[in-house]
Design an enzyme around this catalytic site. Structure first.
Site, PDB file in Angstrom:
ATOM      1  N   THR A  87     -10.606 -20.934  16.531  1.00 43.18           N
ATOM      2  CA  THR A  87     -10.776 -21.210  17.283  1.00 43.18           C
ATOM      3  C   THR A  87     -10.848 -20.912  18.134  1.00 43.18           C
ATOM      4  O   THR A  87     -11.050 -19.454  18.906  1.00 43.18           O
ATOM      5  CB  THR A  87      -9.678 -22.629  17.851  1.00 43.18           C
ATOM      6  OG1 THR A  87      -9.881 -23.071  18.845  1.00 43.18           O
ATOM      7  CG2 THR A  87      -8.266 -21.501  17.868  1.00 43.18           C
ATOM      8  N   GLU A 104     -10.247 -21.852  22.145  1.00 37.11           N
ATOM      9  CA  GLU A 104      -9.176 -21.643  22.602  1.00 37.11           C
ATOM     10  C   GLU A 104      -8.805 -19.854  22.715  1.00 37.11           C
ATOM     11  O   GLU A 104      -8.136 -20.018  23.405  1.00 37.11           O
ATOM     12  CB  GLU A 104      -7.970 -22.249  21.911  1.00 37.11           C
ATOM     13  CG  GLU A 104      -8.149 -24.224  22.074  1.00 37.11           C
ATOM     14  CD  GLU A 104      -8.211 -24.371  23.504  1.00 37.11           C
ATOM     15  OE1 GLU A 104      -7.089 -24.189  24.634  1.00 37.11           O
ATOM     16  OE2 GLU A 104      -9.522 -24.341  24.026  1.00 37.11           O
ATOM     17  N   TYR A 138      -0.452 -22.789  21.881  1.00 36.72           N
ATOM     18  CA  TYR A 138      -1.124 -23.483  20.543  1.00 36.72           C
ATOM     19  C   TYR A 138      -2.449 -22.338  20.002  1.00 36.72           C
ATOM     20  O   TYR A 138      -2.793 -21.408  19.279  1.00 36.72           O
ATOM     21  CB  TYR A 138      -2.869 -24.763  20.894  1.00 36.72           C
ATOM     22  CG  TYR A 138      -3.632 -24.443  19.820  1.00 36.72           C
ATOM     23  CD1 TYR A 138      -3.453 -25.228  18.605  1.00 36.72           C
ATOM     24  CD2 TYR A 138      -5.174 -24.300  20.402  1.00 36.72           C
ATOM     25  CE1 TYR A 138      -4.232 -25.214  17.880  1.00 36.72           C
ATOM     26  CE2 TYR A 138      -5.887 -24.623  19.152  1.00 36.72           C
ATOM     27  CZ  TYR A 138      -5.913 -25.295  17.706  1.00 36.72           C
ATOM     28  OH  TYR A 138      -6.880 -24.931  17.445  1.00 36.72           O
ATOM     29  N   LYS A 183      -2.489 -19.876  17.531  1.00 39.48           N
ATOM     30  CA  LYS A 183      -3.821 -19.319  16.962  1.00 39.48           C
ATOM     31  C   LYS A 183      -4.365 -17.888  16.565  1.00 39.48           C
ATOM     32  O   LYS A 183      -4.960 -17.005  15.642  1.00 39.48           O
ATOM     33  CB  LYS A 183      -4.974 -19.818  17.037  1.00 39.48           C
ATOM     34  CG  LYS A 183      -4.909 -21.903  16.857  1.00 39.48           C
ATOM     35  CD  LYS A 183      -5.262 -21.434  15.050  1.00 39.48           C
ATOM     36  CE  LYS A 183      -5.764 -23.449  14.666  1.00 39.48           C
ATOM     37  NZ  LYS A 183      -5.508 -23.230  13.437  1.00 39.48           N
TER      38      LYS A 183
HETATM   39  P1  NAP Z   1      -6.102 -32.517  13.084  1.00 36.63           P
HETATM   40  O1  NAP Z   1      -7.131 -33.960  12.509  1.00 36.63           O
HETATM   41  O2  NAP Z   1      -4.849 -32.338  13.759  1.00 36.63           O
HETATM   42  O3  NAP Z   1      -5.626 -31.865  11.198  1.00 36.63           O
HETATM   43  C1  NAP Z   1      -4.711 -30.946  10.955  1.00 36.63           C
HETATM   44  C2  NAP Z   1      -3.697 -31.132   9.889  1.00 36.63           C
HETATM   45  O4  NAP Z   1      -3.018 -30.593   9.398  1.00 36.63           O
HETATM   46  C3  NAP Z   1      -3.507 -33.076   9.206  1.00 36.63           C
HETATM   47  O5  NAP Z   1      -3.925 -32.972   7.683  1.00 36.63           O
HETATM   48  C4  NAP Z   1      -2.415 -32.358   9.777  1.00 36.63           C
HETATM   49  O6  NAP Z   1      -1.209 -33.678   9.063  1.00 36.63           O
HETATM   50  C5  NAP Z   1      -2.287 -31.235   9.203  1.00 36.63           C
HETATM   51  N1  NAP Z   1      -1.142 -30.360   9.141  1.00 36.63           N
HETATM   52  C6  NAP Z   1      -0.245 -29.899  10.781  1.00 36.63           C
HETATM   53  N2  NAP Z   1       0.634 -30.157  10.653  1.00 36.63           N
HETATM   54  C7  NAP Z   1       1.216 -30.059   9.508  1.00 36.63           C
HETATM   55  C8  NAP Z   1       2.389 -28.768   8.730  1.00 36.63           C
HETATM   56  N3  NAP Z   1       3.359 -28.413   9.859  1.00 36.63           N
HETATM   57  N4  NAP Z   1       1.960 -28.309   7.107  1.00 36.63           N
HETATM   58  C9  NAP Z   1       1.115 -28.820   6.837  1.00 36.63           C
HETATM   59  N5  NAP Z   1       0.194 -29.323   7.186  1.00 36.63           N
HETATM   60  C10 NAP Z   1       0.419 -29.205   8.653  1.00 36.63           C
HETATM   61  O7  NAP Z   1      -7.113 -31.371  13.090  1.00 36.63           O
HETATM   62  P2  NAP Z   1      -8.413 -30.899  12.433  1.00 36.63           P
HETATM   63  O8  NAP Z   1      -8.893 -31.305  13.936  1.00 36.63           O
HETATM   64  O9  NAP Z   1      -9.497 -31.627  11.210  1.00 36.63           O
HETATM   65  O10 NAP Z   1      -8.783 -30.089  12.730  1.00 36.63           O
HETATM   66  C11 NAP Z   1      -8.807 -27.972  11.393  1.00 36.63           C
HETATM   67  C12 NAP Z   1      -7.899 -27.322  11.905  1.00 36.63           C
HETATM   68  O11 NAP Z   1      -8.754 -26.505  12.873  1.00 36.63           O
HETATM   69  C13 NAP Z   1      -7.165 -27.233  12.047  1.00 36.63           C
HETATM   70  O12 NAP Z   1      -6.589 -26.097  12.325  1.00 36.63           O
HETATM   71  C14 NAP Z   1      -7.376 -26.771  13.828  1.00 36.63           C
HETATM   72  O13 NAP Z   1      -6.021 -26.457  14.557  1.00 36.63           O
HETATM   73  C15 NAP Z   1      -9.109 -25.427  13.663  1.00 36.63           C
HETATM   74  N6  NAP Z   1      -9.623 -26.412  14.577  1.00 36.63           N
HETATM   75  C16 NAP Z   1      -9.777 -27.519  14.855  1.00 36.63           C
HETATM   76  C17 NAP Z   1     -11.514 -27.667  15.514  1.00 36.63           C
HETATM   77  C18 NAP Z   1     -12.037 -28.770  16.325  1.00 36.63           C
HETATM   78  O14 NAP Z   1     -12.349 -28.901  17.572  1.00 36.63           O
HETATM   79  N7  NAP Z   1     -11.509 -30.003  15.392  1.00 36.63           N
HETATM   80  C19 NAP Z   1     -11.603 -26.564  16.597  1.00 36.63           C
HETATM   81  C20 NAP Z   1     -11.265 -25.442  15.554  1.00 36.63           C
HETATM   82  C21 NAP Z   1     -10.258 -24.990  15.201  1.00 36.63           C
HETATM   83  P3  NAP Z   1      -0.855 -34.849   9.208  1.00 36.63           P
HETATM   84  O15 NAP Z   1      -1.767 -35.797   8.698  1.00 36.63           O
HETATM   85  O16 NAP Z   1       0.045 -35.097   8.279  1.00 36.63           O
HETATM   86  O17 NAP Z   1      -0.801 -34.530  10.795  1.00 36.63           O
HETATM   87  O1  F7E Z   2      -9.805 -31.764  25.174  1.00 43.78           O
HETATM   88  C1  F7E Z   2     -10.077 -32.082  29.134  1.00 43.78           C
HETATM   89  C2  F7E Z   2      -9.294 -31.464  28.672  1.00 43.78           C
HETATM   90  O2  F7E Z   2      -8.005 -32.080  24.067  1.00 43.78           O
HETATM   91  C3  F7E Z   2     -11.367 -31.107  25.688  1.00 43.78           C
HETATM   92  C4  F7E Z   2      -8.353 -29.048  19.417  1.00 43.78           C
HETATM   93  O3  F7E Z   2      -9.397 -29.582  18.154  1.00 43.78           O
HETATM   94  O4  F7E Z   2     -10.896 -28.018  20.190  1.00 43.78           O
HETATM   95  C5  F7E Z   2      -9.762 -29.460  20.690  1.00 43.78           C
HETATM   96  O5  F7E Z   2      -8.708 -28.926  22.120  1.00 43.78           O
HETATM   97  C6  F7E Z   2     -10.753 -30.902  27.346  1.00 43.78           C
HETATM   98  C7  F7E Z   2      -9.769 -30.180  28.226  1.00 43.78           C
HETATM   99  O6  F7E Z   2      -9.472 -30.880  22.853  1.00 43.78           O
HETATM  100  C8  F7E Z   2      -7.728 -35.526  28.744  1.00 43.78           C
HETATM  101  O7  F7E Z   2      -7.558 -30.982  29.833  1.00 43.78           O
HETATM  102  C9  F7E Z   2      -9.700 -34.585  30.350  1.00 43.78           C
HETATM  103  O8  F7E Z   2     -10.090 -29.916  28.677  1.00 43.78           O
HETATM  104  O9  F7E Z   2     -10.202 -33.007  23.491  1.00 43.78           O
HETATM  105  P1  F7E Z   2      -9.071 -32.071  24.255  1.00 43.78           P
HETATM  106  P2  F7E Z   2      -8.922 -29.493  23.241  1.00 43.78           P
HETATM  107  O10 F7E Z   2      -7.500 -29.112  24.368  1.00 43.78           O
HETATM  108  O11 F7E Z   2     -10.333 -28.997  23.720  1.00 43.78           O
HETATM  109  C10 F7E Z   2     -10.318 -26.973  20.164  1.00 43.78           C
HETATM  110  C11 F7E Z   2     -11.390 -26.168  20.382  1.00 43.78           C
HETATM  111  C12 F7E Z   2      -9.006 -26.625  19.145  1.00 43.78           C
HETATM  112  O12 F7E Z   2      -9.106 -25.924  18.587  1.00 43.78           O
HETATM  113  C13 F7E Z   2      -7.985 -28.033  19.306  1.00 43.78           C
HETATM  114  O13 F7E Z   2      -7.184 -27.831  17.834  1.00 43.78           O
HETATM  115  O14 F7E Z   2     -10.636 -32.371  28.092  1.00 43.78           O
HETATM  116  N1  F7E Z   2      -9.191 -33.434  29.376  1.00 43.78           N
HETATM  117  N2  F7E Z   2      -8.951 -35.946  30.217  1.00 43.78           N
HETATM  118  C14 F7E Z   2      -8.325 -34.847  27.976  1.00 43.78           C
HETATM  119  N3  F7E Z   2      -8.141 -33.894  27.272  1.00 43.78           N
HETATM  120  C15 F7E Z   2      -7.572 -35.260  26.734  1.00 43.78           C
HETATM  121  N4  F7E Z   2      -6.964 -34.935  25.232  1.00 43.78           N
HETATM  122  N5  F7E Z   2      -6.985 -35.763  27.342  1.00 43.78           N
HETATM  123  C16 F7E Z   2      -7.080 -36.307  27.815  1.00 43.78           C
HETATM  124  O15 F7E Z   2      -7.127 -38.246  29.019  1.00 43.78           O
END
Ligand code: NAP
Ligand code: F7E
Length: 375
Positions: free
Chosen positions: A132, A134, A161, A165
């Site tokens: 990620t 992050e 987180y 990661k």
């Molecule tokens: P998501 O919607 O939160 O899905 C996470 C998945 O992981 C869900 O299927 C969840 O199951 C499962 N999970 C959580 N805890 C677990 C555990 N203890 N054992 C097995 N499975 C578990 O996340 P996503 O947005 O699809 O992201 C997919 C991956 O990419 C994640 O690893 C995330 O950290 C990474 N990532 C995401 C982004 C982004 O912007 N979306 C960016 C960079 C990296 P449940 O449905 O039961 O909760």
């Molecule tokens: O926040 C700001 C918050 O929670 C984005 C995950 O998929 O991407 C995701 O992480 C920004 C942050 O995503 C609210 O402070 C303002 O600056 O949508 P987010 P994230 O933290 O960037 C990375 C790449 C991953 O890997 C992660 O798994 O938005 N923000 N107001 C808020 N965020 C939330 N959630 N809620 C608010 O009300």
């Protein structure tokens, strides 16, 4: 037939990736967690009849904290490709349960890699690790000379987180180097979709805007409006996950759009999709947004209506201020071409959430009708 195993198949990315792999003719195995309610909404449309011998999607109960379970599932499936997408993926929540996040997002990756090694599948199974942006932590001095984060930028994670990661990133790289495994990190910047979890900021915004426009909600409370993110569409990003495992050489890859936008501007764009223009007034915790024009006859609000306030509850103990990625390597070496830009993404999410919330309006109307008839 190629066999894939997806951890996190019930999540946003897992569901799109399962769709893509089924289209490509794969047998797809997925790990789902046991929950007290159904938790397979995002993949139910892919799962017709579990008793059909031709069904190419099979779900297994499991958890990334359970080595024996993971090893058994991998032994049963004998996958050609594993996509490790399972994670507690919410950055803000990771401050509340840091130990759990370390166990799932960090050690969970090790459990998968070690299972492959124990089972002697190093030469058969390719592994994609969901790393990620992050990891970078948004430190301005760590950007490259063009002003982006790329595969060579230093890491400085700013949340439990991110720290978990980073373990996943390095252990994947270490197993690649130590045991010659085809194990790759996709360093993905934020990617969103109509299937995004409801508490991530983009989906929180598009749901709230749809409700406000339809008169179902008064206003939305958000945290840091100044934060900037590089937002892409999840459909484009899962395609790249697959491409990473089809490459000739195992490497790590940045996937991003190269454009960064504030949370405030995402709010503006979402309201504009339903014809509503906003003015932001005040600063910091006192910042608010007010309606200045409504250009769509279906979504008429009072001019001057307050539709957004800041609530510090959503601030993070340490914030990642700005993320912007350079996807040049993925584009040049793997030919990755994203189909969606930010405007397309906002449109897709808004159309979906307006449709979803309209169902609530229709239900309310039907309820009123029944009450009227009963009177
Ligand atoms: P998501 O919607 O939160 O899905 C996470 C998945 O992981 C869900 O299927 C969840 O199951 C499962 N999970 C959580 N805890 C677990 C555990 N203890 N054992 C097995 N499975 C578990 O996340 P996503 O947005 O699809 O992201 C997919 C991956 O990419 C994640 O690893 C995330 O950290 C990474 N990532 C995401 C982004 C982004 O912007 N979306 C960016 C960079 C990296 P449940 O449905 O039961 O909760
Ligand atoms: O926040 C700001 C918050 O929670 C984005 C995950 O998929 O991407 C995701 O992480 C920004 C942050 O995503 C609210 O402070 C303002 O600056 O949508 P987010 P994230 O933290 O960037 C990375 C790449 C991953 O890997 C992660 O798994 O938005 N923000 N107001 C808020 N965020 C939330 N959630 N809620 C608010 O009300």
């Amino acid at each position: 037939m190629k066999v894939a195993l997806i951890t996190g198949i019930t999540g946003q990315d897992g569901s799109y990736l399962a769709e893509l792999l089924l289209e490509k003719g794969y047998m797809v195995h997925g790990i789902k967690r046991r929950a007290s309610l159904f938790n397979t909404d995002r993949i139910d449309h892919l799962y017709q009849d579990p008793h059909d011998p031709d069904q190419r999607l099979k779900l297994h109960y499991g958890d990334l904290t359970d080595s024996m379970n993971l090893t058994r599932i991998i032994q049963e499936c004998q996958p050609d490709e594993i996509y490790n997408l399972g994670a507690m993926s919410h950055v803000k929540v990771s401050f509340d349960s840091p130990e759990y996040v370390g166990n799932v997002d960090g050690l969970g990756t090790l459990r998968i890699l070690e299972a492959i090694r124990i089972l002697g599948l190093e030469n058969k199974t390719r592994i994609y690790q969901a790393s990620t942006s992050e990891l970078y932590g948004g430190l301005p001095e760590n950007k490259n000379e063009k002003g982006f984060y790329d595969e060579n930028s230093p890491f400085y994670p700013r949340s439990p987180y991110g720290v978990a990661k980073i373990y996943g990133f390095w252990i994947t790289k270490n197993y690649r180097e130590a045991y010659n495994m085809f194990a790759c990190n996709g360093i993905l910047f934020n990617h969103e979709s109509p299937r995004r979890g409801e508490t991530f900021v983009t989906r929180k915004i598009t749901r709230a805007v749809a409700k406000i426009a339809l008169g179902l909600q008064e206003k939305v409370y958000l945290g840091n409006l100044e934060a900037k993110r590089d937002w892409g569409h999840a459909k484009d990003y899962v395609r790249m996950m697959w491409m990473i495992l089809q490459a000739d050489v195992a490497e790590d890859w940045v996937i991003a759009t190269g454009v960064t936008t504030t949370v405030r501007d995402f709010v503006r764009m979402a309201f504009l999709e339903v014809g509503i223009e906003l003015e932001f007034k005040g600063t910091g915790v006192d910042e608010k947004a007010f309606v200045t024009a409504c250009n769509n006859k279906d979504f008429q609000l009072k001019i001057g209506k307050e539709v957004l306030s800041v609530d510090p509850t959503y601030f993070r103990p340490t914030e990642v201020d700005l993320l912007i990625g350079d996807p040049s390597k993925a584009k040049e070496k793997l030919g990755w071409v994203p189909e969606y830009d930010l405007k397309d993404l906002v449109k897709d999410m808004m159309e979906s959430d307006v449709k979803l919330m309209k169902k609530d309006v229709d239900l309310l109307k039907a309820g009123h009708e029944i009450l009227k008839q009963a009177e």
